[in-house]
Write a protein that holds these residues in place. Structure first.
Motif, short mmCIF file in Angstrom:
data_model
loop_
_atom_site.label_atom_id
_atom_site.label_comp_id
_atom_site.label_asym_id
_atom_site.label_seq_id
_atom_site.Cartn_x
_atom_site.Cartn_y
_atom_site.Cartn_z
N ALA A 162 0.83 -1.20 0.00
CA ALA A 162 0.00 0.00 0.00
C ALA A 162 0.87 1.25 0.00
O ALA A 162 0.57 2.24 -0.70
CB ALA A 162 -0.93 -0.01 1.21
N MET A 163 1.93 1.23 0.79
CA MET A 163 2.85 2.36 0.82
C MET A 163 3.50 2.57 -0.53
O MET A 163 3.65 3.71 -1.01
CB MET A 163 3.92 2.11 1.89
N LEU A 164 3.90 1.47 -1.21
CA LEU A 164 4.55 1.58 -2.52
C LEU A 164 3.60 2.14 -3.57
O LEU A 164 4.01 2.89 -4.46
CB LEU A 164 5.07 0.21 -2.95
N VAL A 165 2.32 1.77 -3.50
CA VAL A 165 1.34 2.32 -4.44
C VAL A 165 1.32 3.83 -4.35
O VAL A 165 1.37 4.55 -5.36
CB VAL A 165 -0.07 1.74 -4.17
N ALA A 166 1.25 4.33 -3.13
CA ALA A 166 1.19 5.78 -2.93
C ALA A 166 2.51 6.46 -3.28
O ALA A 166 2.53 7.52 -3.91
CB ALA A 166 0.80 6.07 -1.48
N GLU A 202 -6.22 2.24 3.70
CA GLU A 202 -7.24 3.03 4.40
C GLU A 202 -6.77 3.36 5.82
O GLU A 202 -6.94 4.49 6.29
CB GLU A 202 -8.56 2.27 4.43
N ALA A 203 -6.16 2.38 6.49
CA ALA A 203 -5.69 2.60 7.85
C ALA A 203 -4.59 3.65 7.91
O ALA A 203 -4.53 4.46 8.85
CB ALA A 203 -5.20 1.29 8.46
N ALA A 204 -3.70 3.63 6.91
CA ALA A 204 -2.58 4.58 6.89
C ALA A 204 -2.90 5.85 6.11
O ALA A 204 -2.04 6.72 5.98
CB ALA A 204 -1.35 3.90 6.29
N GLN A 205 -4.10 5.93 5.58
CA GLN A 205 -4.57 7.09 4.80
C GLN A 205 -3.65 7.36 3.60
O GLN A 205 -3.31 8.51 3.29
CB GLN A 205 -4.65 8.34 5.70
N ILE A 220 -5.61 -8.08 -2.51
CA ILE A 220 -6.04 -6.71 -2.82
C ILE A 220 -6.87 -6.13 -1.67
O ILE A 220 -6.70 -4.96 -1.29
CB ILE A 220 -6.82 -6.67 -4.14
N ALA A 221 -7.74 -6.95 -1.09
CA ALA A 221 -8.55 -6.48 0.04
C ALA A 221 -7.66 -6.07 1.21
O ALA A 221 -7.91 -5.06 1.88
CB ALA A 221 -9.53 -7.56 0.47
N ARG A 222 -6.59 -6.83 1.45
CA ARG A 222 -5.68 -6.49 2.56
C ARG A 222 -4.90 -5.21 2.26
O ARG A 222 -4.64 -4.41 3.16
CB ARG A 222 -4.73 -7.65 2.81
N VAL A 223 -4.52 -5.03 0.99
CA VAL A 223 -3.84 -3.79 0.61
C VAL A 223 -4.77 -2.60 0.80
O VAL A 223 -4.37 -1.54 1.30
CB VAL A 223 -3.34 -3.88 -0.85
N GLU A 249 -14.84 0.59 -4.14
CA GLU A 249 -15.54 1.75 -4.68
C GLU A 249 -15.50 2.92 -3.72
O GLU A 249 -15.39 4.09 -4.13
CB GLU A 249 -16.99 1.37 -5.01
N ARG A 250 -15.54 2.63 -2.43
CA ARG A 250 -15.46 3.71 -1.44
C ARG A 250 -14.11 4.43 -1.52
O ARG A 250 -14.02 5.65 -1.30
CB ARG A 250 -15.66 3.13 -0.04
N LEU A 251 -13.05 3.66 -1.88
CA LEU A 251 -11.71 4.24 -1.97
C LEU A 251 -11.38 4.71 -3.38
O LEU A 251 -10.26 5.17 -3.63
CB LEU A 251 -10.67 3.20 -1.52
N GLY A 252 -12.33 4.57 -4.31
CA GLY A 252 -12.10 5.01 -5.68
C GLY A 252 -11.16 4.12 -6.46
O GLY A 252 -10.50 4.58 -7.40
N VAL A 253 -11.10 2.83 -6.12
CA VAL A 253 -10.20 1.89 -6.79
C VAL A 253 -10.99 1.13 -7.86
O VAL A 253 -11.98 0.45 -7.54
CB VAL A 253 -9.59 0.89 -5.77
#
Length: 546
Positions: A270-274, A296-299, A288-291, A325-329
């Motif tokens: 998740a950090m690498l994506v951002a 979401e936890a780390a914003q 993917i669900a865990r990512v 969908e809530r996260l726009g993915v």
């Protein structure tokens, strides 16, 4: 028709009609000419340029050549995602060697079996990776299975005693060649990679693909899913499988950066994506669900993502789409196999949610085709009718290494691959996957035949027979096994049987529970007594609830 594949060196690179096609060495040379200092690979701690990766691959190829490696030889890659795996593969391709992809979760029996049957002469590993104890695993490989190895290529900090492992000489991964040399260059039709897959037998089949086929598939995926220069593709699946490697091919095909982590930890991904602006990724729905949870936890900002393809390996994830969908993915279902490559088909992002949630989609190669056959009568079915999917695609395997009979059963004379999957087609390039024929288990994203697990249990004293089934437990499929004792003997207790599996098999194949039965439930027919696996699954669910 693709050539029949056997274990001989010459058969590994027999021309298949496209000698003038693409090679990884030529592909890398073009990247070096265009943008040598562009980023090839992002890892958590640093980035590697095309110049750096190409230099490492050339050095390792020279070291292998000095030690006698030649076209058609095989090197097993028992490595996690990262620089070492990619350099090892590119070095093999440079020489026209075949990389044999080994899961880092494999243990002694699995490693020895694949090394022996693939004819691997070298094995690259990271002995100290995550404290797993790869040295000890190699020492426990059954006698004779490593006799064909000429050397181990050890990544990481070597121990002073690492002159040999399991009786095999060790060469450090970063070893410099004794003298400058220009190794022979591999050809387009050379075998490039072998995946392991399980189907109807206990021993995994060995799926061979050549260089040109792999590169053409990567280009087709990139074109179909809009992967282009400047993009970043997250390797969230292990490179040792078709899913992860096809993801890498898509990045190579579009000129995008590769992003990955050896541990594949969801928080790190998740950090690498951002951090790197990942645009595409392809993985199983559970990961993917865990990512998404970690992001979401780390914003973390996930707005760079344009296409997230998933395979439904984990059951019971009804809220998966809602969270994305809530996260726009943007999510879309995929389809693939070791024989056809992963990402051979994908759902379009502009399709309704109900369609995007299904496995299948549109074949990525413009000249690929799908048809459906009635499993009972053998007749071809009309559009919309459900039956066994057959796919003809330019990404199809060369064949099963050392198994001409299985190759002939899987690929017909016109190149149609019998998938063993059930589904229906809406046109000649679009289809929906419904279910897998047979009783193979999908565990942790890998297709596993129960007999592979059952053989380990049945080898124990006092066990007359064993059956293994997969059932949903805490959001994933786990194994539960049942045994019948030999008459007049007592099998080992449950803990001992589970320990036997844990010692010789990957953790995801190890049964969660093993229960003793007087007899397996069977249904009698004129020809045989077939074990009722659905009854065993019901018993397994009850056992897990205790």
């Amino acid at each position: 028709m693709k050539p029949v594949v056997d274990t001989g060196r010459e058969a590994a690179h027999t021309a298949s009609g496209h000698e003038g096609g693409a090679t990884f060495h030529a592909w890398l040379a073009r990247r070096l000419a265009d943008s040598p200092d562009a980023v090839f690979l992002h890892e958590p701690q640093r980035a590697w340029t095309y110049r750096e990766v190409a230099g490492e691959a050339e050095r390792l190829a020279a070291v292998l050549a000095e030690r006698g490696a030649a076209r058609g030889d095989r090197m097993a890659l028992w490595l996690p995602n990262g620089l070492a795996w990619l350099v090892g593969f590119l070095a093999c391709a440079r020489l026209g060697m075949i990389a044999v992809a080994l899961n880092t979760r494999f243990r002694s029996q699995e490693v020895g079996d694949v090394v022996a049957r693939s004819g691997a002469r070298w094995l690259a590993c990271w002995p100290d990776y995550r404290g797993i104890g790869f040295r000890d695993i190699l020492r426990e490989v059954p006698a004779g299975l490593l006799d064909g190895l000429r050397g181990v290529i050890a990544y990481g900090e070597p121990m002073p005693s690492d002159r040999e492992i399991a009786g095999v000489p060790v060469t450090p991964f970063d070893q410099a060649p004794d003298a400058a040399c220009a190794p022979a260059t591999g050809r387009a039709a050379d075998g490039a990679i072998v995946y392991t897959t399980s189907g109807t037998t206990a021993a995994p089949k060995l799926v061979l693909h050549d260089q040109d086929t792999l590169l053409r598939h990567g280009a087709a995926v990139a074109a179909a899913l809009d992967v282009r220069a400047g993009d970043a593709v997250l390797l969230a699946a292990p490179l040792c499988g078709a899913f992860g490697f096809s993801t890498a091919l898509a990045a190579l095909g579009g000129g995008a950066r590769l992003v990955t982590s050896a541990s594949l930890d969801p928080a790190e991904l998740a950090m690498l994506v951002a951090r790197t602006g990942v645009t595409h990724t392809f993985a199983n729905n559970e990961l993917i669900a865990r990512v998404l949870d970690a992001a979401e936890a780390a914003q973390h900002d996930l707005s760079s993502l344009r296409y997230v393809g998933f395979a439904s390996f984990a059951p019971g994830m009804d809220a998966f789409f809602d969270r994305a969908e809530r996260l726009g993915v943007p999510l879309a279902g995929l389809y693939g196999s070791s024989e056809l490559q992963a990402l051979v088909a994908a759902q379009p992002l502009d399709a309704p949610r109900e369609t995007r949630a299904r496995a299948g989609g549109r074949l990525v190669a413009p000249d690929a085709r799908v048809r459906v056959r009635d499993p009972q009568t053998g007749a071809l079915l009309a559009l919309g009718e459900a039956g066994e999917l057959e796919i003809r695609a330019p990404s199809a395997m060369r064949g099963y290494l050392g198994n001409a009979e299985a190759t002939a059963q899987a690929l017909d004379d016109e190149g149609w691959f019998r998938t063993g999957d059930l589904g229906h087609a809406s046109d000649e390039r679009t289809f929906v996957f419904l279910a897998r024929r047979g009783d193979a288990l999908r565990l942790n994203g890998f297709l596993v035949h129960p007999a592979e697990i059952e053989q380990q249990i049945a080898a124990l004293p006092g066990v007359a027979a064993a059956q293994a089934v997969g059932v949903e437990y805490e959001g994933r499929t786990v194994v539960v096994a049942f045994v019948v004792a030999r008459e007049g003997e007592a099998p080992p207790d449950e803990a001992a049987m589970i320990a036997q599996c844990a010692r010789h098999l990957a953790r995801y194949k190890t049964p969660r529970r093993i229960a003793l039965l007087d007899a397996f439930p069977v249904v009698q027919s004129a020809n045989s007594n077939k074990v009722q696996r659905h009854r065993l699954q019901e018993m397994a669910r009850a056992l897990l609830q205790q």
